[in-house]
Design an enzyme around this catalytic site. Structure first.
Site, PDB file in Angstrom:
ATOM      1  N   PRO A   9       0.794  -1.223   0.000  1.00 35.52           N
ATOM      2  CA  PRO A   9       0.000   0.000   0.000  1.00 35.52           C
ATOM      3  C   PRO A   9       0.832   1.282   0.000  1.00 35.52           C
ATOM      4  O   PRO A   9       1.861   1.372   0.664  1.00 35.52           O
ATOM      5  CB  PRO A   9      -0.811  -0.096   1.304  1.00 35.52           C
ATOM      6  CG  PRO A   9      -0.089  -1.087   2.141  1.00 35.52           C
ATOM      7  CD  PRO A   9       0.549  -2.052   1.192  1.00 35.52           C
ATOM      8  N   ASN A  10       0.363   2.211  -0.794  1.00 40.17           N
ATOM      9  CA  ASN A  10       0.899   3.574  -0.903  1.00 40.17           C
ATOM     10  C   ASN A  10       2.227   3.662  -1.648  1.00 40.17           C
ATOM     11  O   ASN A  10       2.718   4.763  -1.889  1.00 40.17           O
ATOM     12  CB  ASN A  10       1.029   4.231   0.493  1.00 40.17           C
ATOM     13  CG  ASN A  10      -0.301   4.296   1.197  1.00 40.17           C
ATOM     14  OD1 ASN A  10      -1.257   4.804   0.627  1.00 40.17           O
ATOM     15  ND2 ASN A  10      -0.403   3.745   2.403  1.00 40.17           N
ATOM     16  N   ARG A  17       5.118  10.976  -2.461  1.00 44.22           N
ATOM     17  CA  ARG A  17       4.763  10.672  -1.072  1.00 44.22           C
ATOM     18  C   ARG A  17       5.971  10.921  -0.157  1.00 44.22           C
ATOM     19  O   ARG A  17       7.011  10.266  -0.314  1.00 44.22           O
ATOM     20  CB  ARG A  17       4.382   9.198  -0.999  1.00 44.22           C
ATOM     21  CG  ARG A  17       4.160   8.690   0.387  1.00 44.22           C
ATOM     22  CD  ARG A  17       4.098   7.160   0.387  1.00 44.22           C
ATOM     23  NE  ARG A  17       3.822   6.685   1.720  1.00 44.22           N
ATOM     24  CZ  ARG A  17       4.084   5.458   2.148  1.00 44.22           C
ATOM     25  NH1 ARG A  17       4.635   4.575   1.329  1.00 44.22           N
ATOM     26  NH2 ARG A  17       3.813   5.117   3.384  1.00 44.22           N
ATOM     27  N   TYR A  22      11.098   8.927   1.576  1.00 41.92           N
ATOM     28  CA  TYR A  22      11.155   7.891   0.542  1.00 41.92           C
ATOM     29  C   TYR A  22      11.866   8.317  -0.744  1.00 41.92           C
ATOM     30  O   TYR A  22      11.979   7.521  -1.673  1.00 41.92           O
ATOM     31  CB  TYR A  22       9.724   7.422   0.212  1.00 41.92           C
ATOM     32  CG  TYR A  22       9.008   6.844   1.420  1.00 41.92           C
ATOM     33  CD1 TYR A  22       9.488   5.703   2.057  1.00 41.92           C
ATOM     34  CD2 TYR A  22       7.865   7.452   1.939  1.00 41.92           C
ATOM     35  CE1 TYR A  22       8.850   5.176   3.169  1.00 41.92           C
ATOM     36  CE2 TYR A  22       7.214   6.933   3.050  1.00 41.92           C
ATOM     37  CZ  TYR A  22       7.714   5.794   3.663  1.00 41.92           C
ATOM     38  OH  TYR A  22       7.082   5.279   4.762  1.00 41.92           O
ATOM     39  N   ASN A  71       8.037  -5.528  -0.580  1.00 41.80           N
ATOM     40  CA  ASN A  71       7.889  -4.357   0.284  1.00 41.80           C
ATOM     41  C   ASN A  71       6.411  -4.270   0.600  1.00 41.80           C
ATOM     42  O   ASN A  71       5.612  -3.798  -0.214  1.00 41.80           O
ATOM     43  CB  ASN A  71       8.383  -3.081  -0.403  1.00 41.80           C
ATOM     44  CG  ASN A  71       8.331  -1.886   0.551  1.00 41.80           C
ATOM     45  OD1 ASN A  71       7.727  -1.967   1.627  1.00 41.80           O
ATOM     46  ND2 ASN A  71       8.949  -0.785   0.167  1.00 41.80           N
ATOM     47  N   ALA A  74       2.904  -0.635   4.981  1.00 40.13           N
ATOM     48  CA  ALA A  74       2.404  -0.669   6.359  1.00 40.13           C
ATOM     49  C   ALA A  74       1.845  -2.038   6.761  1.00 40.13           C
ATOM     50  O   ALA A  74       1.767  -2.349   7.956  1.00 40.13           O
ATOM     51  CB  ALA A  74       1.341   0.407   6.552  1.00 40.13           C
ATOM     52  N   GLU A  95      12.477  -9.438   2.234  1.00 40.42           N
ATOM     53  CA  GLU A  95      11.723  -8.245   2.647  1.00 40.42           C
ATOM     54  C   GLU A  95      12.572  -7.009   2.368  1.00 40.42           C
ATOM     55  O   GLU A  95      13.768  -7.016   2.684  1.00 40.42           O
ATOM     56  CB  GLU A  95      11.459  -8.350   4.156  1.00 40.42           C
ATOM     57  CG  GLU A  95      10.819  -7.106   4.765  1.00 40.42           C
ATOM     58  CD  GLU A  95      10.732  -7.185   6.295  1.00 40.42           C
ATOM     59  OE1 GLU A  95      11.600  -7.832   6.934  1.00 40.42           O
ATOM     60  OE2 GLU A  95       9.797  -6.589   6.851  1.00 40.42           O
ATOM     61  N   HIS A  97      12.596  -2.541   2.555  1.00 42.54           N
ATOM     62  CA  HIS A  97      11.994  -1.237   2.872  1.00 42.54           C
ATOM     63  C   HIS A  97      12.944  -0.158   2.412  1.00 42.54           C
ATOM     64  O   HIS A  97      14.174  -0.300   2.552  1.00 42.54           O
ATOM     65  CB  HIS A  97      11.752  -1.089   4.382  1.00 42.54           C
ATOM     66  CG  HIS A  97      10.829  -2.126   4.925  1.00 42.54           C
ATOM     67  ND1 HIS A  97       9.471  -2.082   4.727  1.00 42.54           N
ATOM     68  CD2 HIS A  97      11.078  -3.265   5.617  1.00 42.54           C
ATOM     69  CE1 HIS A  97       8.923  -3.148   5.287  1.00 42.54           C
ATOM     70  NE2 HIS A  97       9.871  -3.887   5.832  1.00 42.54           N
ATOM     71  N   ARG A 104      12.415   4.572  13.005  1.00 41.38           N
ATOM     72  CA  ARG A 104      11.169   5.340  12.902  1.00 41.38           C
ATOM     73  C   ARG A 104      10.260   5.046  14.104  1.00 41.38           C
ATOM     74  O   ARG A 104      10.734   4.583  15.134  1.00 41.38           O
ATOM     75  CB  ARG A 104      10.518   5.027  11.549  1.00 41.38           C
ATOM     76  CG  ARG A 104      11.451   5.395  10.378  1.00 41.38           C
ATOM     77  CD  ARG A 104      10.824   5.177   9.037  1.00 41.38           C
ATOM     78  NE  ARG A 104       9.662   6.060   8.860  1.00 41.38           N
ATOM     79  CZ  ARG A 104       8.749   5.900   7.889  1.00 41.38           C
ATOM     80  NH1 ARG A 104       8.887   4.897   7.024  1.00 41.38           N
ATOM     81  NH2 ARG A 104       7.726   6.726   7.799  1.00 41.38           N
TER      82      ARG A 104
HETATM   83  C1  DQA Z   1       8.041   1.163   4.017  1.00 39.21           C
HETATM   84  C2  DQA Z   1       8.058   1.358   5.531  1.00 39.21           C
HETATM   85  C3  DQA Z   1       6.667   1.181   6.120  1.00 39.21           C
HETATM   86  O1  DQA Z   1       6.700   1.395   7.515  1.00 39.21           O
HETATM   87  C4  DQA Z   1       5.706   2.168   5.507  1.00 39.21           C
HETATM   88  O2  DQA Z   1       4.408   1.959   5.998  1.00 39.21           O
HETATM   89  C5  DQA Z   1       5.725   2.136   4.023  1.00 39.21           C
HETATM   90  C6  DQA Z   1       7.009   2.059   3.345  1.00 39.21           C
HETATM   91  C7  DQA Z   1       9.412   1.482   3.387  1.00 39.21           C
HETATM   92  O3  DQA Z   1       9.633   1.065   2.250  1.00 39.21           O
HETATM   93  O4  DQA Z   1      10.239   2.156   4.005  1.00 39.21           O
HETATM   94  O5  DQA Z   1       4.697   2.242   3.362  1.00 39.21           O
HETATM   95  O6  DQA Z   1       7.730  -0.188   3.743  1.00 39.21           O
END
Ligand code: DQA
Length: 141
Positions: A9-10, A17, A22, A71, A74, A95, A97, A104
């Site tokens: 998501p996102n 964003r 990011y 990735n 959240a 995994e 990020h 964080r």
């Molecule tokens: C994320 C880290 C997550 O905590 C966050 O909700 C994201 C992006 C990252 O790539 O740093 O959406 O996965």
């Protein structure tokens, strides 16, 4: 070698964003660089903002790809179901990020994905994906 990058998501909003967290590259920018740097690797990417769709992507990718780079955004911190999906498939998952989730907010310090992954890479921005691809190329080709 065939690798699937699954974004949660996102992550479709990358580029606009929270650029201070990011970066200002879109995921398309990052993906084009990966294709250039790993010309021998067949790279595919999927993104969804829907938890169940991410689970379906993982199930459908099993045994079709040599590896999955995930990735989960959240959902990393909330989704037992996504963690179970990673555990339930045979294809190795790394995994990733962009940000360092441990530097964080506290709620980001938990990953339901990590225990079921080959490893986790975080905090290196777009290079987190690059490092994950290079791990697969070096170790699973
Ligand atoms: C994320 C880290 C997550 O905590 C966050 O909700 C994201 C992006 C990252 O790539 O740093 O959406 O996965």
């Amino acid at each position: 070698m065939k690798l699937l990058i699954v974004n949660g998501p996102n992550l479709n909003l990358l580029g606009k964003r929270e650029p201070s967290v990011y970066g200002s590259d879109t995921f398309e920018d990052m993906f084009v660089r990966l294709q250039k740097d790993f010309p021998e690797t067949e790279l595919k990417t999927m993104q969804s903002n829907v938890e169940g769709e991410l689970i379906n992507f993982l199930h459908q990718a099993d045994d079709i790809y040599d590896g999955i780079i995930l990735n989960a955004g959240a959902y990393t911190h909330t989704s037992v179901a996504l963690g179970d999906a990673v555990k339930g498939i045979a294809t190795p998952v790394v995994e990733v990020h962009l940000s360092n989730i441990f530097s964080r907010e506290d709620f980001r310090h938990v990953s339901y994905i990590a225990p079921n992954c080959a490893g986790s890479i975080m905090g290196f921005g777009a290079d987190s994906y690059w490092l994950a691809v290079s791990w697969f190329v070096k170790n699973k080709s």
